[in-house]
Write a protein that holds these residues in place. Structure first.
Motif, short mmCIF file in Angstrom:
data_model
loop_
_atom_site.label_atom_id
_atom_site.label_comp_id
_atom_site.label_asym_id
_atom_site.label_seq_id
_atom_site.Cartn_x
_atom_site.Cartn_y
_atom_site.Cartn_z
N ASN A 351 2.94 -6.35 10.13
CA ASN A 351 1.63 -6.83 9.71
C ASN A 351 1.72 -8.29 9.30
O ASN A 351 2.81 -8.88 9.24
CB ASN A 351 1.06 -5.97 8.56
N ARG A 353 -0.06 -10.98 6.27
CA ARG A 353 -0.83 -11.00 5.03
C ARG A 353 -0.84 -12.40 4.45
O ARG A 353 -0.05 -13.27 4.83
CB ARG A 353 -0.27 -10.00 4.02
N VAL A 366 -3.15 -9.63 0.54
CA VAL A 366 -4.24 -9.09 1.36
C VAL A 366 -3.80 -9.08 2.82
O VAL A 366 -3.36 -10.11 3.34
CB VAL A 366 -5.52 -9.95 1.21
N PRO A 367 -3.90 -7.93 3.50
CA PRO A 367 -3.57 -7.91 4.93
C PRO A 367 -4.67 -8.59 5.74
O PRO A 367 -5.86 -8.45 5.43
CB PRO A 367 -3.48 -6.41 5.25
N VAL A 368 -4.31 -9.32 6.78
CA VAL A 368 -5.27 -10.03 7.62
C VAL A 368 -4.91 -9.82 9.09
O VAL A 368 -3.78 -9.48 9.43
CB VAL A 368 -5.31 -11.54 7.30
N HIS A 369 -5.92 -10.06 9.93
CA HIS A 369 -5.73 -10.03 11.38
C HIS A 369 -5.88 -11.47 11.88
O HIS A 369 -6.98 -12.02 11.85
CB HIS A 369 -6.77 -9.12 12.04
N ASP A 382 -10.09 -10.86 10.64
CA ASP A 382 -10.45 -9.78 9.74
C ASP A 382 -9.60 -9.89 8.48
O ASP A 382 -8.41 -10.21 8.55
CB ASP A 382 -10.22 -8.42 10.41
N GLY A 383 -10.22 -9.65 7.32
CA GLY A 383 -9.49 -9.66 6.05
C GLY A 383 -9.98 -10.70 5.07
O GLY A 383 -9.80 -10.53 3.87
N LEU A 411 -0.42 -1.59 0.57
CA LEU A 411 -0.67 -2.02 1.94
C LEU A 411 0.14 -1.23 2.95
O LEU A 411 -0.12 -1.29 4.14
CB LEU A 411 -0.33 -3.51 2.10
#
Length: 438
Positions: A351, A353, A366-369, A382-383, A411
């Motif tokens: 992932n 983040r 915070v996880p993000v795309h 996203d995120g 997470l």
């Protein structure tokens, strides 16, 4: 007698002193024992009252154990207490502001914008085939004179190219000439039909006037219909030619094509009319503006690229077909999305983040795309919504604290504690992937 008395008194005093020292020693503990007892007493309340989450090796903080002892590296493990940089239910990590300042933590605001999307690809300059003209024979003839004797000769519009002797032309010119002074309606109709025949045979008005002045045996001169370059020359002077045979091909140079090889990911964002800037390797310091005319519908099997046809104005003729060029394309602008500096991203094998700074020493992972990157920034699909503050310097140390405090366990899948032994297996959850020391 006095001597005996003094001796007895001295012996009694010695015995009394010995007895006093003996009893004093029994009631007062040694200093070392007193200090050890005091130290144990002072540490006992801390051990009894503070909650220990797990034990870990300071050299490998991502490994968690449920008992004290030696780590697999042979180091004495230390406890992780619940009140040290603890994470609340929202995954927030609290770090002393002084520590944050000492770490040199820097933040940046998440902006919403459209990333610069200019793409540079290689290209080749070619002829604009829409400006190509084929000069061919309309009738059987003989090339009596050839004004253009070599390929790639530059010509101007109206310039003589060749002279042809054609029997069909001669007879048609003689017939038309005989009817020049006809007065009757029938004769004038025949004259119009004779002129139409000359035009069908490929003679222009100028050719007809020239033939009338020179007589029936005069040669017909072919003129260049446009300015350009004679790219192919298929006949020689004195050669006999047949109707329909190609004499030469003339290409204009006022515009040229540039064929650019686009990767498939880039080709998907291109449209007809996309503006481009072209620079030729042989023309340093000059650039040319143009637009994408079309995307050719075939894919190169070797390079897996798609060709784009670009039209470039070439008024002074300095762009020659065959030149290598660099094409900078500017695809149509998309919608604005949150972007973060590339340094803010923490990527692992599973992932990506970022660390959000929420003020007063509070941080949250915070996880993000992540999307595409350009100009030092990366799109966040996203995120994030925009306006947040992300850590761009020192985030790996904060990420390590988040791992130790369990914030990242929210997470990823919850980790199980390993037994404390030399053969213990480390925690394999993703929060230990970065391997940063606390």
């Amino acid at each position: 007698m006095k001597r005996i008395l003094v001796t007895l008194i001295a012996g009694l005093l010695a015995v009394v002193l010995l007895l006093i020292g003996y009893f004093a020693g029994r009631h007062q503990p040694p200093a070392a024992t007193s200090r050890a007892s005091s130290s144990a007493a002072s540490s006992a309340p801390e051990t009894d009252t503070r909650k220990i989450l797990y034990w870990y090796d300071t050299m490998m903080p991502q490994q968690h154990f449920d008992k004290p002892g030696l780590s697999p590296m042979g180091m004495q493990m230390v406890p992780k207490y619940a009140d040290e940089n603890s994470a609340d239910d929202k995954g927030i990590v609290r770090i002393n502001p002084e520590t944050v300042q000492n770490l040199g933590v820097r933040t940046a605001t998440v902006e919403r914008r459209v990333l610069a999307s200019a793409v540079q690809v290689p290209g080749t300059i070619t002829w604009n085939l829409r400006q190509a003209t084929t000069i061919s024979a309309r009738v059987d003839a003989v090339v009596s004179k050839l004004d253009v004797r070599a390929p790639y000769t530059t010509v101007t519009a109206g310039q003589p190219l060749a002279e042809l002797l054609a029997p069909q032309w001669s007879s048609a010119v003689a017939e038309y000439s005989a009817l020049q002074h006809a007065q009757s309606d029938d004769a004038q109709a025949l004259q119009a039909a004779a002129r139409q025949r000359l035009q069908v045979l490929g003679m222009t008005s100028a050719d007809i006037r020239s033939a009338l002045r020179g007589g029936s045996n005069a040669a017909i001169t072919l003129h260049a219909p446009q300015a350009g370059v004679v790219t192919t020359l298929d006949v020689r002077e004195g050669q006999r030619i047949t109707a329909g045979q190609t004499l030469m091909t003339l290409n204009g140079l006022s515009t040229v094509w540039v064929e650019a090889a686009l990767p498939q990911a880039v080709a998907g964002a291109m449209r007809a009319g996309t503006p481009v800037k072209v620079t030729a390797d042989g023309l340093a310091g000059r650039s040319f503006q143009g637009t994408v005319e079309t995307l050719l519908p075939d894919i190169d099997n070797a390079t897996r690229t798609q060709r784009a046809r670009i039209v470039i104005d070439n008024p002074d003729g300095v762009l020659s077909p065959g030149m290598f060029a660099t094409v900078q394309l500017n695809p149509s602008q998309g919608k604005a999305v949150p972007v973060v500096p590339n340094d803010a991203l923490i990527a692992t094998g599973s992932n990506t983040r970022v660390i959000l700074a929420e003020g007063d020493g509070r941080f949250r992972a915070v996880p993000v795309h992540a999307g595409r990157a350009a100009g030092g920034y990366t799109e966040i699909l996203d995120g994030l919504a925009g306006g947040e503050k992300v850590v761009v310097s020192g985030q790996f140390l904060i990420d390590s604290e988040a791992s130790l405090s369990g914030a990242l366990e929210r997470l990823n899948a919850p980790a199980k504690l390993a037994p404390a032994s030399s053969a213990a297996k480390p925690d394999t959850s993703a929060h230990g992937a970065h391997g940063v020391h606390p």
